[in-house]
Motif scaffolding. Sequence first.
Motif, PDB file in Angstrom:
ATOM      1  N   THR A 120       0.791  -1.237   0.000  1.00  8.34           N
ATOM      2  CA  THR A 120       0.000   0.000   0.000  1.00  8.34           C
ATOM      3  C   THR A 120       0.820   1.283   0.000  1.00  8.34           C
ATOM      4  N   ASP A 121       2.109   1.202   0.296  1.00  7.68           N
ATOM      5  CA  ASP A 121       2.913   2.422   0.348  1.00  7.68           C
ATOM      6  C   ASP A 121       3.044   3.049  -1.035  1.00  7.68           C
ATOM      7  N   VAL A 122       2.924   4.359  -1.059  1.00  7.27           N
ATOM      8  CA  VAL A 122       3.104   5.125  -2.294  1.00  7.27           C
ATOM      9  C   VAL A 122       4.328   6.009  -2.072  1.00  7.27           C
ATOM     10  N   PRO A 123       5.396   5.801  -2.848  1.00  3.24           N
ATOM     11  CA  PRO A 123       6.643   6.533  -2.623  1.00  3.24           C
ATOM     12  C   PRO A 123       6.475   8.050  -2.703  1.00  3.24           C
ATOM     13  N   ASP A 124       7.120   8.740  -1.787  1.00  4.76           N
ATOM     14  CA  ASP A 124       7.067  10.206  -1.741  1.00  4.76           C
ATOM     15  C   ASP A 124       7.700  10.850  -2.964  1.00  4.76           C
ATOM     16  N   GLU A 125       8.683  10.194  -3.550  1.00  5.23           N
ATOM     17  CA  GLU A 125       9.439  10.812  -4.645  1.00  5.23           C
ATOM     18  C   GLU A 125       8.737  10.763  -5.997  1.00  5.23           C
ATOM     19  N   LEU A 126       7.558  10.162  -6.069  1.00  2.00           N
ATOM     20  CA  LEU A 126       6.816  10.140  -7.335  1.00  2.00           C
ATOM     21  C   LEU A 126       6.335  11.537  -7.686  1.00  2.00           C
ATOM     22  N   ALA A 127       6.131  11.762  -8.968  1.00  2.00           N
ATOM     23  CA  ALA A 127       5.566  13.036  -9.422  1.00  2.00           C
ATOM     24  C   ALA A 127       4.222  13.245  -8.721  1.00  2.00           C
ATOM     25  N   PRO A 128       3.907  14.481  -8.329  1.00  2.00           N
ATOM     26  CA  PRO A 128       2.675  14.736  -7.564  1.00  2.00           C
ATOM     27  C   PRO A 128       1.402  14.208  -8.227  1.00  2.00           C
ATOM     28  N   ASN A 129       1.265  14.324  -9.541  1.00  2.00           N
ATOM     29  CA  ASN A 129       0.062  13.846 -10.221  1.00  2.00           C
ATOM     30  C   ASN A 129      -0.060  12.325 -10.106  1.00  2.00           C
ATOM     31  N   LEU A 130       1.048  11.632 -10.312  1.00  2.00           N
ATOM     32  CA  LEU A 130       1.056  10.174 -10.201  1.00  2.00           C
ATOM     33  C   LEU A 130       0.796   9.757  -8.757  1.00  2.00           C
ATOM     34  N   ARG A 131       1.488  10.394  -7.830  1.00  2.00           N
ATOM     35  CA  ARG A 131       1.326  10.059  -6.416  1.00  2.00           C
ATOM     36  C   ARG A 131      -0.115  10.262  -5.960  1.00  2.00           C
TER      37      ARG A 131
ATOM     38  N   ARG B 269      -2.859  10.142  -7.739  1.00  2.00           N
ATOM     39  CA  ARG B 269      -3.710   9.121  -8.338  1.00  2.00           C
ATOM     40  C   ARG B 269      -3.568   7.777  -7.602  1.00  2.00           C
ATOM     41  N   LEU B 270      -2.331   7.419  -7.281  1.00  2.00           N
ATOM     42  CA  LEU B 270      -2.102   6.168  -6.561  1.00  2.00           C
ATOM     43  C   LEU B 270      -2.678   6.230  -5.145  1.00  2.00           C
ATOM     44  N   LEU B 271      -2.529   7.385  -4.506  1.00  2.00           N
ATOM     45  CA  LEU B 271      -3.112   7.543  -3.164  1.00  2.00           C
ATOM     46  C   LEU B 271      -4.634   7.451  -3.217  1.00  2.00           C
ATOM     47  N   ALA B 272      -5.238   8.077  -4.224  1.00  2.00           N
ATOM     48  CA  ALA B 272      -6.700   8.013  -4.359  1.00  2.00           C
ATOM     49  C   ALA B 272      -7.154   6.565  -4.576  1.00  2.00           C
ATOM     50  N   ALA B 273      -6.454   5.840  -5.430  1.00  2.00           N
ATOM     51  CA  ALA B 273      -6.805   4.436  -5.685  1.00  2.00           C
ATOM     52  C   ALA B 273      -6.650   3.612  -4.411  1.00  2.00           C
ATOM     53  N   ARG B 274      -5.565   3.851  -3.674  1.00  2.00           N
ATOM     54  CA  ARG B 274      -5.355   3.108  -2.427  1.00  2.00           C
ATOM     55  C   ARG B 274      -6.446   3.414  -1.409  1.00  2.00           C
ATOM     56  N   LEU B 275      -6.849   4.668  -1.309  1.00  2.00           N
ATOM     57  CA  LEU B 275      -7.907   5.029  -0.363  1.00  2.00           C
ATOM     58  C   LEU B 275      -9.248   4.414  -0.759  1.00  2.00           C
ATOM     59  N   ILE B 276      -9.521   4.315  -2.040  1.00  2.00           N
ATOM     60  CA  ILE B 276     -10.747   3.644  -2.491  1.00  2.00           C
ATOM     61  C   ILE B 276     -10.688   2.161  -2.120  1.00  2.00           C
ATOM     62  N   ALA B 277      -9.538   1.542  -2.335  1.00  2.00           N
ATOM     63  CA  ALA B 277      -9.371   0.134  -1.954  1.00  2.00           C
ATOM     64  C   ALA B 277      -9.538  -0.033  -0.448  1.00  2.00           C
ATOM     65  N   ASP B 278      -8.911   0.851   0.330  1.00  2.00           N
ATOM     66  CA  ASP B 278      -9.053   0.812   1.790  1.00  2.00           C
ATOM     67  C   ASP B 278     -10.529   0.924   2.185  1.00  2.00           C
ATOM     68  N   GLY B 279     -11.231   1.842   1.558  1.00  2.00           N
ATOM     69  CA  GLY B 279     -12.641   2.062   1.885  1.00  2.00           C
ATOM     70  C   GLY B 279     -13.503   0.855   1.563  1.00  2.00           C
ATOM     71  N   SER B 280     -13.251   0.220   0.433  1.00  2.00           N
ATOM     72  CA  SER B 280     -14.010  -0.973   0.055  1.00  2.00           C
ATOM     73  C   SER B 280     -13.750  -2.094   1.056  1.00  2.00           C
ATOM     74  N   TRP B 281     -12.477  -2.295   1.385  1.00  2.00           N
ATOM     75  CA  TRP B 281     -12.107  -3.333   2.362  1.00  2.00           C
ATOM     76  C   TRP B 281     -12.777  -3.059   3.707  1.00  2.00           C
TER      77      TRP B 281
END
Length: 178
Positions: A123-134, A136-148
């Motif tokens: 689930t970790d999303v690296p801090d060094e990713l470009a802000p737009n990519l980061r 998007r990945l955080l949003a996807a992870r939060l949706i997955a967290d919410g579903s779980w």
Amino acid sequence: MAPETRSQILDGALEILREGGTVTLESAARKAGLTKPGLMYHFATKQSLMLGLVDHVVDGYERALAARLPGPVSEAAPAARIAAYLDWSLAGTFDQSDLAMMTDPRLCGPLTERWAARMGPWTDVPDELAPNLRSRLLAARLIADGSWFADATGMMPLDGEERALVGELVTELLEVAS
């Protein structure tokens, strides 16, 4: 420690949680058909039992998650790991036993710490990713967290059609992120 006895104890403790009960050394011993001293031979304290329970739950998660990747999680790109986590969270069936890390307020700190450390590789999303990519990945992870979490608590879980539609939406989000 005999692996089958350990698994029997932990499976019994999960059953106690599924039934809405509280895991204690006594209740886990009864469920496993052991005496309390017999259980304490394997888990000397409530904390060791509960940490073992968190590990037992996450071991199952990791097997299901690993099946969704072509190789080891350590070699997967962040978007692939999050996609596997999303697919797992939308496809899985969870119940209150999946919340083992939150079942004892006195042990919540060490239990959630263990859970986060074990789930971090997925689930970790690296801090060094470009802000737009980061983002998007955080949003996807939060949706997955919410579903779980919705499934595990039984509060507002998605139905089959909703799962499919949410999955498609987040897949689009991740395709842009890849």
